[in-house]
Write an enzyme that holds these catalytic residues in place. Structure first.
Site, PDB file in Angstrom:
ATOM      1  N   SER A 147      30.998  44.244  35.872  1.00 27.92           N
ATOM      2  CA  SER A 147      30.321  43.756  37.060  1.00 27.92           C
ATOM      3  C   SER A 147      31.341  43.206  38.036  1.00 27.92           C
ATOM      4  O   SER A 147      32.348  42.616  37.639  1.00 27.92           O
ATOM      5  CB  SER A 147      29.348  42.655  36.663  1.00 27.92           C
ATOM      6  OG  SER A 147      29.269  41.671  37.662  1.00 27.92           O
ATOM      7  N   LYS A 148      31.085  43.414  39.291  1.00 28.87           N
ATOM      8  CA  LYS A 148      32.060  42.944  40.273  1.00 28.87           C
ATOM      9  C   LYS A 148      32.042  41.433  40.412  1.00 28.87           C
ATOM     10  O   LYS A 148      32.890  40.852  41.046  1.00 28.87           O
ATOM     11  CB  LYS A 148      31.827  43.622  41.619  1.00 28.87           C
ATOM     12  CG  LYS A 148      30.449  43.409  42.180  1.00 28.87           C
ATOM     13  CD  LYS A 148      30.292  44.169  43.489  1.00 28.87           C
ATOM     14  CE  LYS A 148      28.859  44.175  43.961  1.00 28.87           C
ATOM     15  NZ  LYS A 148      28.122  45.348  43.504  1.00 28.87           N
ATOM     16  N   ARG A 149      31.065  40.817  39.799  1.00 26.15           N
ATOM     17  CA  ARG A 149      30.985  39.365  39.912  1.00 26.15           C
ATOM     18  C   ARG A 149      31.861  38.620  38.913  1.00 26.15           C
ATOM     19  O   ARG A 149      31.988  37.419  38.970  1.00 26.15           O
ATOM     20  CB  ARG A 149      29.538  38.915  39.691  1.00 26.15           C
ATOM     21  CG  ARG A 149      28.769  39.025  40.989  1.00 26.15           C
ATOM     22  CD  ARG A 149      27.321  38.692  40.826  1.00 26.15           C
ATOM     23  NE  ARG A 149      26.572  39.585  41.692  1.00 26.15           N
ATOM     24  CZ  ARG A 149      25.407  40.108  41.395  1.00 26.15           C
ATOM     25  NH1 ARG A 149      24.841  39.810  40.257  1.00 26.15           N
ATOM     26  NH2 ARG A 149      24.807  40.910  42.222  1.00 26.15           N
ATOM     27  N   LYS A 150      32.418  39.357  37.983  1.00 26.32           N
ATOM     28  CA  LYS A 150      33.141  38.673  36.925  1.00 26.32           C
ATOM     29  C   LYS A 150      34.644  38.904  36.966  1.00 26.32           C
ATOM     30  O   LYS A 150      35.315  38.899  35.948  1.00 26.32           O
ATOM     31  CB  LYS A 150      32.573  39.110  35.573  1.00 26.32           C
ATOM     32  CG  LYS A 150      31.184  38.532  35.345  1.00 26.32           C
ATOM     33  CD  LYS A 150      30.390  39.343  34.361  1.00 26.32           C
ATOM     34  CE  LYS A 150      30.766  39.008  32.923  1.00 26.32           C
ATOM     35  NZ  LYS A 150      29.981  39.829  31.986  1.00 26.32           N
TER      36      LYS A 150
END
Length: 525
Positions: free
Chosen positions: A253-256
């Site tokens: 995920s690009k959030r991590k």
RNA sequence: GGCCCCGUCGUCUAGCGGUCUAGGACACCGCCCUUUCACGGCGGGAACACGGGUUCGAGUCCCGUCGGGGUCACCA
């Protein structure tokens, strides 16, 4: 019937590497069959500025050569391809669902639904909506409306039996209908939700194969329910494994990003990219610039073919040894049958190795135009590039050889494009090779005199000259080579020394040696 | 937690009952080449999650356990 595949991104502003892999599989399947690859924009919910958020995604696909036959900017027979522009179509189908008794108006408030849900959870039971505020007749609906209630439309899911379907990757799959919720398909404000929109669009666009990530597997029963209620033929399904985090099996995920940074390979790749991005004046934030996003590779100067080759192997293989595929070979050989079932984790090092291979095979003529924009963006060469400078670039690219892994790596050889008087020195290298090297000063000075007479001033003659010099001085090449490199380039590492001299030419070489000697004198060890 | 999916070297994978003392690639380690770096060459370590079956024979089939993951929205 011809194969029609689709990829349906949401306009989030970013093109995720896992999404590209999914799109690639779809694209391959379509191209292989001479069918169509369709891009549809799933923007049923977002109020964001659509164009701005979509552009990077389209640019990314174009850059990778994943072209679409129908969709944004190219149109097509089933336009529009934006879900936000297809609302009336969805609403129409919702009405049909209602008439068919496959859906109902539900007048529960969000709070009431939440309360039922909480109750079920407290009792440790599966939540099953009581349908207490269900209206199946107009009379019921009017009664609820008289209370000032508003309705959503929910699917009236079967509460017994099983939903079975065939999946090209998983085989026969089945779910209990009873586990399915009465999913909302239309909001109180009249807009429709993803599952409904997706099914309607797949039908309207005549999609034959739905190839998507495995997280959609459990969504499939409700989509089948909708399709069947509406009398649509079912597409074929293939739920491919997702791309997992480096060294893990968790969905990437690009959030991590912060977490991935703990992976040394990932961090190395990002640091390398950041160094290049900074030099070319691109403003970067971890959210918009990292190896999870395609734009990262585009910015840093990776080759689309290398990325595609790496990606096609992430979850698919032809046999036990073939690793490299041209675009045509990929199209020819790809098959759903050989898609692996388990998730594949993203390995920056392997991607890099494909990049290195593809890059090293590229003729200099093709590397040069890739590299020039980096030099220009870094302010090292003029725009447009002077003819002579083009030759220098070609010479540097040739000499750099395999050291040029991504196009942006050209900036490691910036010293050739810097004015002699502005050459920065790596302090450590200078100290080691010139500062405290006992004979360095003397040898540099002596070799300078040799250089004055070398004719022609090319790599071969220079090499002869240096070896001759070593003999007369009774030294090993290593005794002077390192000092010379630091003097000429300011760096401790670089490509062949004789190439370096030849590219700089006699005048600049002499000037740089002189400058290094001066520096040594002004700041003695 | 319910449901579902997955489980071969660190990673990507080959393997569809015997040819597997498990093959390839990336990475790693060593040596060689060498003016640094890189490339290249040679060599090396490294895996069938576990336990039961079925079978003459199981990495390959079945069951269970364990582990990992996904999903459970008026998100997509």
């Amino acid at each position: 019937m011809s194969i029609r595949c689709r990829f349906a991104p949401s306009p989030t502003g970013y093109l995720h590497i896992g999404g590209v892999r999914t799109a690639l599989f779809n694209w391959l399947l379509a191209r292989q069959a001479g069918g169509q690859f369709i891009l549809r924009i799933d923007d049923t919910d977002l109020q964001r500025n659509q164009d701005e958020a979509l552009q990077p995604i389209l640019d990314g696909f174009r850059w990778l050569g994943i072209n679409w036959d129908e969709g944004p900017e190219v149109g097509g027979p089933h336009a529009p391809y934006y879900q936000s522009q297809r609302l009336s179509r969805y609403q129409n189908e919702v009405r049909r669902l209602l008439h068919a008794g496959a859906a109902y108006r539900d007048y529960a408030t969000p709070e009431e639904t939440a309360a039922e849900r909480a109750e079920a959870e407290a009792a440790k039971q599966d939540f099953v909506y009581s349908r207490r505020w269900m209206a199946e007749t107009d009379e019921q609906a009017q009664a609820f409306e008289a209370e000032g209630r508003k309705c959503v439309v929910r699917l009236k899911m079967p509460r017994e039996g099983q939903c079975s379907f065939y999946d090209h990757i998983r085989g026969e799959v089945s779910f209990d209908w009873a586990r399915e919720q009465d999913h909302v398909v239309q909001r109180a404000d009249g807009t429709c939700l993803y599952h409904l929109a997706s099914v309607v669009d797949d039908f309207d666009f005549q999609i034959t194969h739905v190839v998507r990530a495995i997280e959609h597997l459990s969504n499939t029963p409700r989509q089948i329910f909708i399709a069947q209620a509406l009398g649509y033929p079912l597409p074929e399904y293939a739920h491919i494994p997702f791309v997992a985090e480096p060294g893990s099996k968790t969905k990437m995920s690009k959030r991590k990003i912060a977490q991935y940074l703990k992976n040394p390979d990932f961090k190395k790749m990002l640091d390398h990219g950041m160094a290049i991005a900074q030099r070319i004046g691109k403003s970067i934030t971890p959210e918009s610039f990292n190896p999870v996003l395609v734009d990262f590779y585009k910015t840093v100067g990776y080759l689309p073919d290398a990325i595609n080759n790496y990606l096609v192997l992430l979850g698919w293989s032809l046999d036990d040894r073939t690793e490299e595929f041209t675009r045509e070979e990929m199209i020819q050989q790809f098959s759903l049958q050989r898609v692996v079932k388990s998730e594949a984790s993203f390995d920056p090092q392997k991607l890099l190795s494909f990049q290195a291979r593809y890059m090293s095979r590229l003729p200099v003529k093709q590397k040069v135009p890739l590299v020039i924009p980096y030099l220009q963006a870094a302010g090292l060469v003029a725009e447009p590039i002077p003819c002579e400078m083009g030759e220098t670039v070609a010479a540097v690219v040739t000499a750099a050889g395999d050291r040029l892994v991504v196009a942006g790596d050209i900036l490691q050889f910036d010293d050739f494009f810097l004015p002699d008087e502005a050459l920065p020195y790596d302090p450590k290298a200078f100290e080691k090779r010139i500062g405290k090297a006992e004979k360095a000063e003397f040898l540099l000075n002596e070799f300078r005199k040799v250089l004055v007479g070398v004719e022609p001033f090319d790599a071969a003659s220079l090499e002869r000259a240096l070896h001759g010099f070593c003999e007369t001085q009774q030294i090993q090449p290593g005794d002077i080579v390192h000092a010379l490199r630091v003097a000429l380039t300011g760096k401790g590492v670089g490509f062949g020394l004789f190439d370096t001299l030849a590219i700089l030419g006699r005048d600049r070489s002499l000037r740089r040696i002189q400058a290094a000697l001066l520096r040594k004198q002004s700041a003695p060890a």
